[in-house]
Structure formats: C-alpha cells, structure tokens
Design a protein around this motif. Structure first.
Motif, PDB file in Angstrom:
ATOM      1  N   TYR A 175      -4.090  14.012   8.514  1.00  0.00           N
ATOM      2  CA  TYR A 175      -3.538  13.582   7.223  1.00  0.00           C
ATOM      3  C   TYR A 175      -4.511  13.875   6.087  1.00  0.00           C
ATOM      4  CZ  TYR A 175      -1.274  10.460   3.821  1.00  0.00           C
ATOM      5  OH  TYR A 175      -0.649   9.945   2.718  1.00  0.00           O
TER       6      TYR A 175
ATOM      7  N   LYS B 242       1.451  16.011   5.090  1.00  0.00           N
ATOM      8  CA  LYS B 242       1.288  14.575   4.858  1.00  0.00           C
ATOM      9  C   LYS B 242       2.609  13.829   5.030  1.00  0.00           C
ATOM     10  CE  LYS B 242      -2.886  14.137   2.088  1.00  0.00           C
ATOM     11  NZ  LYS B 242      -3.500  13.600   0.862  1.00  0.00           N
TER      12      LYS B 242
ATOM     13  N   GLU C   2       3.338  10.992   7.792  1.00  0.00           N
ATOM     14  CA  GLU C   2       3.794   9.658   7.399  1.00  0.00           C
ATOM     15  C   GLU C   2       5.069   9.270   8.139  1.00  0.00           C
ATOM     16  OE1 GLU C   2       4.166   8.800   3.278  1.00  0.00           O
ATOM     17  OE2 GLU C   2       2.194   9.583   2.768  1.00  0.00           O
TER      18      GLU C   2
END
Length: 1413
Positions: free
Chosen positions: A389, A396, A400
């Motif tokens: 990350y 990203k 997530e």
C-alpha cells in the motif's frame, strides 16, 4: 609458446591441492636473499622489463608503487604495437610472459604488480580515468597477453589460498581475483569460467563466498548459462554456499526453467534457513518469478515464510523491554540488532521487488485475497498489504478493498493487528505515512468493523511509534473531529479517550493539539461534547498538572462564555462542559487520596472550585426550564457514573434535597390555592392519607401557574425573582435527588421512599362526555398534565425498581400499571387535540438548534420528527395503530408521511372513540433505566403469585399483567435495536436526521454494547418464562377454537397484546444473538451463558458442554415454538433467530434443512388478516421469508417448480380475493413478490451450475443435463405465467405514449405556456424511448418487429391539427392502427418479451412527428 596444460576436475584439482599444501608450509613472507633498496628501479636486460619501460611503465622494487609515465590507454596501445611489430613476434610474447613469471616470483613484487600504479603524468593532461590500474590489470587489457596472464595468475593463486591475511591487511587471493573484474573484453571466456569454477571447488569457505560473488563482474553474458548450471550443482552439494550462489544467480541472465528448478530447490529448504540468510534468498525467489507463475510462487512463499517464528523469543523480549523504556539505550547486544537488521533488510528487498515489479505486487495481494477465510492469516500478510500500500500508489484502492473484505469476514482481527505491530513495528514505522492515510480512509466507512479497525491502526501507531508519530496520530484524530462527520467524530473521540488511558504522559505532551477541538464544539452533538470535555478535563486536571494551566484557563473561558449565552445551543455546551469539568476535578482528587492514604477529602481550594462552578451553572440555567432539565440530567449522570469526594457529595445532596422539597412537595393540609378552572385533587396515592396528614407532589398548580404566566406576558422584576420552578424540572430533579441519596446511603432510599406512594395534585383525567366540548387550550393543558405525570411515574419506577421488599415491589408494579393507564388516556386526548406540541423530557438532543421556548421550538422539533401535523391536520396528528407498528419488519418506530397521517385521521373521524398510538412518542418520555427490566422477574403472564424466593407474603399478590409486560418489552426491544443492531442494518434514510434515532436514549448511549448485552443475558430466564407462558396461551387458544385463529371465543384486544409480546420477545432474542460483538473472544462468556439458559429450559444442566452442543440444543428449544406463532412478523423473527444460532455453528448443514422446512411451513400457513388491509403480511417480510426458504432448501429448482407449477395454478383458478390452497401466502397481491424472488433465485442457481467437460463420466453428464432441463422448465413456466400480462401492459403503454404525443399538440394549439415549456423534455424522453426499444428488440433478435411511421398531429379530442406540412404525411392514422394490431399479433407469435412502444421523432419543426409501433 604458451603452455597448453589445462586443469581438469580430477587431476588438476589434485595438483592444485598439492601445490597449495606445499606453499602453506613455506614462511608467510617469502623474501629473496638479495634485498632491494626502498626506491630502487628494476634494471635488467629481460624483454619484459625493456618493453614495459619503452611503453611507459617504470618498475620499482620494494614497497614502492610502479610508476606510469603515460596515459593508461597510451601505454596499452604502445605495448600492443611494440609486441606486434617486434621482429621475433609471436615468440616475443612467450618471452614477455616468462619474464613476467620470473619477475613476480617475489611476493612483494607480485603484490606491487597487483596494486595500482603511481601516475607521473598530470591529471589534467590525462585522457583516461582519474584512477590508475595495476600493472596486471593493464596487461590483461591487451588481448594477445590476456590468456597467458590469466593462466599465470591461476597458477600463482594456490600459493596464497591457505595463507593468513598480510600485516598490511591485503588478502592476496581476493586481490588476484579482483584483477579479472570488469575487463573490457575476455578473449577466452569459457576457459576463464572453467578455471574459476575449479578454483571455487578447492578454495576455503570464506574465499568461496568471495569468488562466487565476483562471478557477475568477471564473466561475460555468454557464460551465464554455463555458470548457472555449475552453481546449481554446487548448491545441491554444498548448502553453506546458498546465500552467495543465490545472490549471484539473481544477477545472471539464466533460462527460466533453470531458475524455476533452483527456486523449487530453495523453497524446499526455506523453512530451515537462518534469519540472516533470508534477504538474499527472498531476493532470488522474487527475481526468478515470471508472469505465469507469480501467483503460485507467492502463495507458496507466504505459506512457508513466517517471520513470527523466525524471530527469536529473546528478540521479542528485548523489543518489549525497549518499548517499556522508550528513549533509553538498549543493552540487548548484537543479537537483537542483527535480527532486526535482517528483518529490515528482508523487507527492503521485498519493497524493492513490489515497487518495480507490478506482477509481484499484484500476485501478492491476490494470494492474500484468495486465502480461505477459515485458514488463519499471519502477521506477514498484514505487513505485506501495508508495505505494498505504501510503495504502489496504483493499487491503493484495490488493497483497501481487500482489507475491507478481510475485516468484514473476520480474518483480520484486533489480536492479529496487535501482533503485527508488536513484531514488525520497525518495518511499519518506515511506512507510517501510509498507515495514517489508510486509517483515515477506513474511518470514512459505514461498516462498524472497518471503522474499528481504522481506530486500532491509530491506537497501535501511537503505542509503538516515537513521539513524532504520536504527534501525527493526534493531529489526524483532531482532523477527524473537526470534519463534522458524526461517525468520524465519535470514533476519533473514542480513540483519544483510549490513548489517555493507554499513555497519559504522552497525551499530556500533545495536549496543545487536542485543545484545538474547543473551537469546533458548536458542530458536535451533546454526547460528543461530553466526550470532548472529559478528554480535556482529564488532561488538564489530572495528577501532575504542571504545564497544563493554559488548558484549564481556556476551558474555564469557554465554559463561562457559553453559559452566559442566551442561545440555547451554546448554553448546552456550557452546561455539559461545566458539569464534566466539576466531575473530573472532584473525581481525580478522590482517586489520588485513595492511593496515597492521605487526607480524607478535597482541599478547601479544590472544594471551592467545584462548588463555585456548579453554582455558576445553576444560576445561569435557572431562568430556562430546558437548561435546568439539561443541568439536572447531566449532574445526575455524573453522580451515577463516578464517585465524587464525600464533601462535595454531601453539599450537593443537602442542597438538592432542600430545593426539591421547597419547589415540588406540599402538605395535603396546605394545598396552595389556585385560579385553575379544573378542580384540584390528590390522585394516585398508594396509601390512605387523611386530609391533614401526608404530602403530595404539587403538579397541577405549578403547570397552571406556568401557563398563566406565559399567557399574561412579562412579569415585574419583583415577580421574576420569586418565579416558580417549572413543572418540566420535576422528573429530572427527582432523578438527581434519588441518585444523590442512593450514592450517599449505598442504595438505600428510605429518606425519599414517601415519594413512591404519595399522591399527585391533579384533576380528573379520565375523559368523559365533555371531551369534545373542551377548548383546544384545555386539551393542550390536559395533555401536558398527563405527560408530566407519566414522566414522574417513570422516574419513580426508575428509582425504586431495585428495592427488594415485597411491599415496595408491589408499589412499583402499581406505578407501572398507572403508566399504562395514563398512556391510554393520553392517546384519547391526543386524538382530539389539534397542533399540540408535547413538552420534551430531555434536552441533550443530537440536534441542538432549539430555542429555550417550548411553545415554538418544541413544536417545530415535533413537526420535523413527524409527531404532529400542520394546522390542517386536526385529529390525524400521528395516528399509527398497534398493528401498523407491529407490521414494521425491524420493529422500529413508524414515521408516516403527512399524507398518511391525513388519511389515518379521516379513517378515525367516523369512529365513536378516537385514539392514537404513542409508539412514535417514545422519545418524549423520560428514559427507563436498564435496571427497570428486573421487574420481569416479578411474575408471569399467567398471573401466578410470587413464591418465597421473591420474599412475598402469602396474602400479597404481585402480578405483571400483559399490558405492563408489553410496555416493558417494547421499551427493551427499542433499546436492543438502538445499541446492539449494527449501524449498517439500521442506516438512516436520506435527508432524515441521524440524531432522531437516539432521541430519548441519552442514558443508554453512555453504556457500551457489552454492558447492555450482559443485562439482557441476565433477563433471559424470566423472558423464557414469559415466552413459554405465551406459547401455552396460544396453544390452549388453538385447542379451544379448533385451530381457528379468529374464532368467536377469542378476545381480540388480549390476542393482539399477547401476539405483540410474543413478537417483542423474539425480537429481543434475535437482537442479542445477532449482535456482532457476542462472537468476539472477549464476549465468549456471554454467549455461553445465553446458550446455557436456553439449553437448561430443554433439559437439566450438564457440566462442560461444548459450544456445538449448546448451539444444537438451543436451536431445538427455539424451534419448538413454531407451533404457536401468532403472526407472520413473529414467524420471520423466529426464522431469523434460528439462522443466527445456526451461523455460529461449525457444522451448520445439519440444520439447514430444518430452516427450509420451517420457512415452508410458515409460507403454507393461513395467517390472520388485519382489520384494514387485505393481508397482514408486509411485502418486504414475505420477500425475506421466501428468500430464506429457497436459499436453505435442498433443491431450489424443485421448490420453484412446486410453487410455479402447483401454487400459481391454484391461485389462477380461485376467486378474486382467495389464495392458493397449498401456499395460502400466495395471493394476487403477493404474486409479484413470489415471482420476483423465484426469478432471482433461479438466476443465481443457474449461474452456479458448472458446464460439463469431456473428462466427466456419463453419470455426471446425465446429472448436469437433468439440472439444466429442470432449470429451463422452471424458466418456461415462470415466463408463461406473465406473458399475457406483459403484452397487455405494453399495449397500454403504447396508448399512453400516443396520448402524450397528442398532449404536446394540444399545448401548442392553445398556447398554454405552462404545458409548452415541458414539451422539449417530453419529446426528448419519447425519442430516447424509441432508441431503447429498438436496442431491446435487436438484443432479443426481434429487429423485424420494429419500424417507424408518421402520425398526424391531433388534439385531445382526436381532431387533426391542420398545418402547413400536414399533406406531407404519408401514413394516416388508420394505417397506424393496422400496424399496431399487426405488431401485437406478431409479438404474440414470437412469444418474446418485446415492447411495442410509442415514440416520437420530429420531422418538421414542431408539427409532424413519427411514432414507433
């Protein structure tokens, strides 16, 4: 000539070993007998010396460097040309090499030749590099000399293999090998490779490492493959060389198959390697990954690699001690630093790989994502997600999403996150900015589990990282608090409060940042304001407060400023802040004294500060009843939640006792005279009082005086000084008094027990024949009087519910009965009272935009919440029948629209007696404490007399009647829904106030979900008693009426009350077991206790039962209630309760069939109809139950075929209002629900059917064909059911679009501006419809069913509109009708779900349009 002797792997190896052993016996430094001068120039007649001197090198003896008189390139060129043009070429080369061999027999001379030359030429004149090469390096740069010199070097090298390092620190073997590095050209690279590999095989281990790591710098690309094979063989023979070999292989260009073979070999040994070897090994593995095998390799790597077990326990202990002694130097030794460095290097290697290789980063994330939820995740997984990350910004969002899914599924829990920070805090500290960013994004989520994970990231970052990181964490949390988002503010404040408990000293250092939230208090709810002041007060007034005086000053300044404000919103901030500060100031001193065993109480200075602050709040709030109520409630909550210093508590108790007695209590012999038009009577007394004895609560005179004062307008200053206390303060003031007495006397309320049974000064409340003749003002007055009486009784029940004496229990139950009676009376008054604004009971609402005046502000608030209607809605107000409330699936309060309220009002106008349900008025009453529900222990629905365990005398009957039971269960279910139901499940609709759900539950919100769940578990036994008795009631009722639910012997009101109690009990049970926290490890005892209660109802308790046994027996116990379920809503709650129990089992498949069977039983049952609507089954609940049945049945296709093939034909052949005989829940009104659910489940099932392969057996092929055949048959049945209805609908739709077309023409002819302005948008919509229909027909292979024709413009009467282009129309309306009929016939023949639609396309500006048919 050059000798052609070659070294083989057998003979040459032995010769090299023999030479090496012989040389090892010689002295360390072999000197010639003839000593040379220190700076003597080598002078002899050998061709070697002459040629070098001619070319530009002067040889030196001793320790002096050889001198280079010309540029290095020029020297090499001169020497090459000299040798090439020499008369004896090529024999001169052999003489030159012989001279070199003779020259370097002396070790010092040889060393000089290996060291760099001294440059005599100016650096500015030099064209080559600034550094000087050695003589041997220069000679190796000449192609004709290179093979012979390499041979000489390798013959010379064995002499030094077993020698120790020289006194000058030079290692001769390494120096010799270094000459071969970075050659511009290797003449015979294959021979060089052979010699090096032979040398490696006989060299000592420490030199083997150096020789192997030098290979990429020596060999050319053409030899990489051969060297790779040799090294792979050496890797299997000698595992001690794994690290240097893999390090070299990572730098070579090798065949992917060879790399794969080596990688498999290495990965097989990975679990046994040393920690310090891991970085190099992992680097090679990641280097050897290709796109095709990346996911497989990474998956295997994460399974094998477990850094949690690689790090030694001693390192963990050292890390722990370092965390405890932050800031001090650690004395753990080199082992700790070495281990940490190795781990840090390992993650550097991984970070480099995932940063520059997209394939590796994506494969790693996918490997973690595809991990089975049942398998245990490692700390390494979480670290890798955080590392990727931080290194790859493009992934990203993907990371997530993976994190959120893992958190929701329970794979990433608090313990795993704690272990990750505990073990890898150094690695995580390196990616701290990304952790902070991730935590901020997670806090924006709506899922509580994700928000909790984000808060834990903040918490552990603060705990494990340094001061800078702690400052950044606090700054981020303060940013969340200032964002204005309610969920973020709550979470951030909770995290800050945890950090205060975790590390108060570190929080004090950053208190200046936390102080910034004082500027945003006006955007917070009262609960958030309370947390903020508690946080700041803890930092400012706790022990060792040096340096925190500025925070104290700022807080005092804010509090005094807000208290002096005339705006209620800001006064709320001042009241909450001042009371919270006072509580912390007294509490902290009390704690410190208990630890130090010092003085018995606060100092005089502290006592003065606390009392003066409370007096300030009292003086600033006494002019406003709403502010006074808030002050009393906040003060009561503070006393209830914390122990004040005895001196402060004594002062508070005495002051409150005297003020309450003066304000609200009067003697019966001295009832104050009043001009009230209603006769004043002392009612609801529980003791027989004479007219000259006893006390009473002065309510009616106070209320009349207040209303009279408001009506008369402003008073004189003298009258305002003696202003009466508002009756609105009666209940909250009593709560404050009760808690003070309770705290002072350890729960004993003898000092105030007279208030339990004393009467109240009221008037006759029961509405008689004169109800309709009363004025609106009198109606409002009576409603307010009843409201205040109810709130008084509710607080009295709160106060005395825990008293153990039978007499007190009987009085409490009587007060509970009075509450139910008064609510019934209030409903009658509200039904005839127009535009009434009930007084609020609490004022710490989530929305603070309220003015101090009840008559206007409260009315506006009530209208906003849907409690009362406008001026035109007379008796309609908010009329929701008991059945309407129970029909809500989630049991929440109804919120009807104004139109619904008006309709309900019209329906109620024709009734003889008007009533109104108080379900939506719950937040207007004083909140019941959780302790009140201990009354459930007092008796059963069957009116049994309490046994001796309840300490009841034989002559006393204490009963809990069904109306009182329903009252308690409704309140408890509302609390369970508010606290234990996940926020996602009870998401607030758009444009609806989020705070409205928590109104009236401010005391409950101050308790955690764990505390509420514990209280409910304690109540499970009495609730099971009530559930069983209600079950018996309906069983007996069904027996007496021969299973007819609406037989003549049934009392409708009692039946409805018992049915509502049944539903509420199941709703509470479901709320408890569906609570997400009950499955967490810290709450396992609660789950076991709850299941044991249910299991013990089935059979005697058995010790040491497993969780699986408890779940199975609890499932069986609850399943037994299905025979007596009185309503469809209760049936759905029972099914969901059983499903929740089933989800906690590790073997749920055993009871899935029981769920399906039970759901089908409820679908096939006749349910009682409602009074107003044709069916008592809400569509959403029917949809839910049918979905449950199809999801849990063994064969979805058979179940669909049964409903569509049996139930639907029965419905078609029945009368209009009848239902299917097999499925009574299938009616003409619910057919759409059945059809929608069956189509959805059929689609889901077909998607899950896998296609057959050639390798499958004949039996498998037949099974798949059978399933597909059944699916197609079900689809055909469902489609044929709606075919005619769809065609009829499309035909109607076509006519409506034509009407819209005519309406456009009408608006133009009559020049109606209001209609004309909508014509462009309408025509655009119709044109869009044409395109959509055409696309749909093409998609379904029905393109021939679509064509365009011209319509004449007509008005609403069908008359043609004459226009300039009317003659240009080629198709008249009769043709359109013919084409329309032809299309319908064609659509019927095709049997497709076509859509014959109507659309317009302008042909001329505004007059001629085309229509699609």
């Amino acid at each position: 000539m050059i000798s052609k002797r070659r070294l083989s792997k057998s003979d040459d190896k032995e010769s090299l070993t023999e030479d090496a052993s012989n040389t090892s016996k010689q002295p360390l430094s072999k000197k010639t007998k003839k000593s040379h001068a220190y700076n003597e120039v080598e002078e002899n007649d050998s061709a070697f010396v002459k040629l070098l001197k001619t070319s530009g090198i002067i040889l030196k003896r001793g320790e002096s460097q050889n001198q280079l008189a010309v540029d290095q390139t020029i020297f090499q060129k001169k020497l090459f040309q000299t040798l090439r043009k020499h008369p004896s070429y090529p024999k001169i080369i052999e003489e030159f090499i012989s001279g070199l061999e003779s020259y370097i027999e002396d070790q010092d001379i040889f060393r000089n030749c290996l060291l760099s030359c001294e440059r005599l030429q100016d650096e500015e004149a030099s064209m080559g590099p600034s550094y000087s090469k050695s003589l041997i390096k220069l000679l190796l740069g000449i192609d004709m000399l290179q093979p012979a010199i390499i041979k000489t070097l390798f013959e010379k090298l064995p002499e030094f293999l077993f020698e120790s390092m020289n006194s000058d620190g030079i290692n001769m073997p390494r120096l010799i090998i270094s000459q071969l590095k970075w050659l511009d050209k290797v003449v015979d690279s294959k021979d060089l490779t052979t010699k090096i590999m032979q040398l490696i095989s006989i060299a000592p281990v420490y030199l083997q490492h150096d020789f192997i790591t030098s290979l990429p710098e020596i060999l050319g690309d053409s030899q990489h493959a051969d060297v790779g094979k040799e090294l792979s063989n050496l890797l299997t023979e000698n595992t001690s060389l794994t690290v240097p070999i893999l390090d070299v292989l990572s730098s070579l260009r090798l065949d992917p198959q060879l790399l794969s073979k080596i990688r498999q070999l290495v990965m097989g040994k990975l679990s046994s390697v040393k920690l310090e070897d891991l970085p190099v090994i992992i680097k090679f593995i990641l280097h050897s990954i290709t796109t095709t095998d990346a996911l497989e390799v990474i998956s295997e790597l994460r399974e094998i690699l477990d850094l949690q077990h690689c790090i030694l326990p001693s390192l963990l202990q050292a890390s722990q001690s370092r965390l405890k002694n932050k800031g001090r130097t650690s004395s753990s030794g080199n082992q700790e630093n070495s281990g940490e460095d190795c781990v840090f290097l390992l993650f550097d290697v991984i970070k480099s790989a995932v940063r520059y290789e997209k394939t590796i980063s994506e494969a790693w994330v996918k490997a973690i994502e595809r991990t089975d939820p049942e398998s245990e995740h490692k700390t390494f997984d979480l670290v890798m997600l955080l590392v990727i990350y931080s290194t790859n910004t493009q992934t990203k969002k993907y990371i997530e999403r993976v994190l959120r899914n893992k958190i929701r599924s329970g794979c990433f829990q608090e313990q795993l996150l704690y272990s990750t920070f505990y073990i890898h805090y150094l690695v995580l500290k390196d990616v701290f900015p990304s952790i902070l960013s991730l935590a901020q994004n997670l806090l924006h989520s709506l899922d509580p589990s994700i928000i909790s994970f984000g808060s834990l990231l903040y918490k552990y970052a603060f705990k494990f990282f340094d001061n800078y990181c702690q400052q950044e964490v606090i700054g981020a949390l303060v940013t969340h608090i200032c964002s204005g988002n309610e969920a973020e503010v709550d979470t951030a404040l909770d995290v800050l409060l945890e950090l205060v408990l975790l590390n108060l000293s570190a929080m004090r250092l950053n208190a200046v940042y936390v102080k910034g939230i004082l500027d945003y208090l006006d955007k917070m709810s009262p609960r958030q304001i309370r947390k903020s002041f508690y946080l700041l007060s803890t930092l400012a007034f706790s022990k060792h407060t040096e340096g925190s005086s500025h925070i104290q000053d700022d807080m005092h300044l804010v509090v005094r400023k807000q208290l002096s404000s005339t705006i209620f919103k800001y006064k709320v901030i001042g009241i909450i802040g001042a009371v919270t500060m006072a509580g912390i100031m007294a509490l902290d001193r009390r704690r410190s004294l208990s630890l130090t065993q010092g003085k018995a109480d606060l100092s005089n200075e502290q006592y003065t500060q606390v009392t003066s602050l409370l007096q300030l709040v009292h003086s600033c709030s006494k002019q406003s009843p709403q502010a006074s109520v808030l002050y009393y409630d906040e003060f009561a909550n503070m006393i209830q939640g914390a122990k004040l210093a005895p001196k402060v508590l004594e002062w508070v108790g005495q002051t409150i006792f005297n003020d309450f007695q003066d304000a609200f209590v009067v003697d019966l012999c001295a009832i104050p005279k009043s001009d009230c038009p209603f006769p004043v009577k002392a009612l609801y007394g529980l003791e027989e009082y004479s007219s000259h004895d006893g006390i009473a609560v002065n309510l009616l005179p106070l209320l009349f005086s207040q209303d009279f004062t408001e009506d008369e307008g402003s008073m004189t200053s003298q009258e305002s000084d003696h202003k009466l206390v508002s009756p609105l303060c009666l209940a909250p003031y009593f709560r404050l008094l009760r808690l003070c007495v309770e705290r002072q006397h350890n729960g004993n309320l003898e000092e105030i027990d007279g208030l339990l049974d004393c009467p109240i000064l009221l008037t006759d409340l029961e509405p008689g024949e004169g109800l309709e003749s009363m004025s609106d003002k009198e109606h409002s007055f009576m409603c307010s009087l009843i409201y205040l009486t109810l709130n008084w009784f509710r607080e009295v029940v709160n106060a005395f519910c825990r008293q153990t004496s039978p007499e007190m229990k009987g009085k409490v139950l009587t007060r509970l009965k009075h509450i139910v009676e008064l609510q019934r009376i209030l409903e009658k008054y509200l039904a005839v009272t127009s535009d009434y604004s009930p007084p609020l009971a609490t004022f710490d609402l989530e929305t603070l935009d309220i003015t101090p005046h009840t008559s206007t502000a409260v009315s506006a608030k009530m209208k906003k919440q849907g409690v009362t209607g406008g001026r035109k809605q007379k008796a309609g107000g908010n009329k929701a029948s008991s059945h309407d409330v129970l029909s809500k699936e989630d049991g929440s309060e109804c919120d009807p629209t104004p139109s619904n309220r008006g309709q309900l009002g019209k329906e109620l106008k024709g009734k003889e007696e008007k009533t109104l349900s108080l379900q939506n008025y719950h937040f207007l009453f004083r909140e019941l404490d959780m302790e009140v529900f201990s009354i459930l222990h007092c008796g059963l629905v069957t009116k049994f007399i309490l046994d001796t365990e309840m300490h009841t005398e034989a002559t006393e009957v204490v009963q809990l009647q069904p109306p009182e039971l329903l009252f308690l269960l409704e309140d408890l279910s509302h609390k369970v829904e508010n606290v234990l139901t996940p926020s996602v499940a009870k998401r607030v609709p758009f444009l609806k106030s989020k705070g409205s759900q928590n109104i009236g539950l401010s005391h409950l919100q101050q308790r955690s979900g764990q505390e509420i769940a514990h209280c409910i578990v304690q109540l499970l036994t009495p609730m099971c008693n009530h559930l069983e008795n209600i079950h018996n009631y309906f069983q007996c009722l069904a027996t007496e009426n021969h299973s007819v639910v609406d037989g003549p012997g049934i009392q409708v009101q009692e039946y409805q009350i018992m049915s509502s109690c049944y539903q509420r009990l199941l709703q509470i049970f479901h709320g408890l077991f569906a609570w997400s926290g009950i499955s967490q490890p810290q709450n396992q005892n609660l789950l076991y206790s709850a299941l044991e209660v249910l299991t013990n109802r089935l059979k005697p308790r058995e010790p040491d039962q497993s969780l699986e046994e408890l779940l199975s027996q609890s499932f069986q116990y609850l399943q037994n209630f299905h025979h007596s379920i009185p309503s469809f809503q209760s049936a759905l709650y029972l099914i969901r309760l059983l499903m929740v129990i089933l989800e906690k089992s590790t073997a749920p498949t055993q009871n899935r069939g029981k769920i399906a069977s039970l759901a089908k039983h409820f679908l096939c049952r006749v349910w009682p109809s409602g009074e107003k609507e044709k069916s008592s089954i809400p569509n959403d609940q029917l949809h839910a139950l049918l979905s449950i049945y199809l999801e849990h049945t063994d064969s979805v296709l058979k179940a669909i075929e049964e409903i569509a093939g049996v139930g639907v034909p029965e419905l078609i052949n029945s009368s209009k209002d009848a239902s299917s005989s097999t499925f009574p829940t299938l009616t003409r009104h619910t057919f759409v629900i059945f059809f929608r659910v069956m189509m959805a489940e059929l689609h889901k099932t077909v998607k899950g059917l896998q296609a057959g392969t050639a390798a499958d057996s004949q039996q498998i092929h037949e099974e798949k064909l059978f399933y597909w055949n059944m699916a197609v048959r079900d689809f055909s049945i469902l489609i044929n059911l709606i075919k005619e209805d769809v065609l009829s609908l499309l035909e109607t739709f076509q006519l409506n679009t034509r009407l819209l077309h005519h309406l456009c023409g009408h608006s133009k002819i009559h020049q109606d501006m209001k209609l004309t302005k909508h014509v462009p948008l309408l025509k655009k919509t119709l044109e869009l419809l044409v395109c959509r229909v055409k696309a749909m027909l093409i998609f379904n292979n029905c393109r021939e069913a679509f064509w365009l024709g011209n319509l004449k413009n007509r008005d609403l009467q069908g008359e043609e509109i004459i226009s300039q282009n009317s003659q240009a129309s080629t198709v008249d309306e009769s043709e359109d009708d013919t084409s329309s009929q032809a299309f319908k016939n064609k659509a019927a023949e095709l049997g497709e779900e076509d859509e014959a639609s109507d659309g317009e396309k302008e042909q001329d500006s505004d007059e001629s349009d085309d229509d699609t048919e």
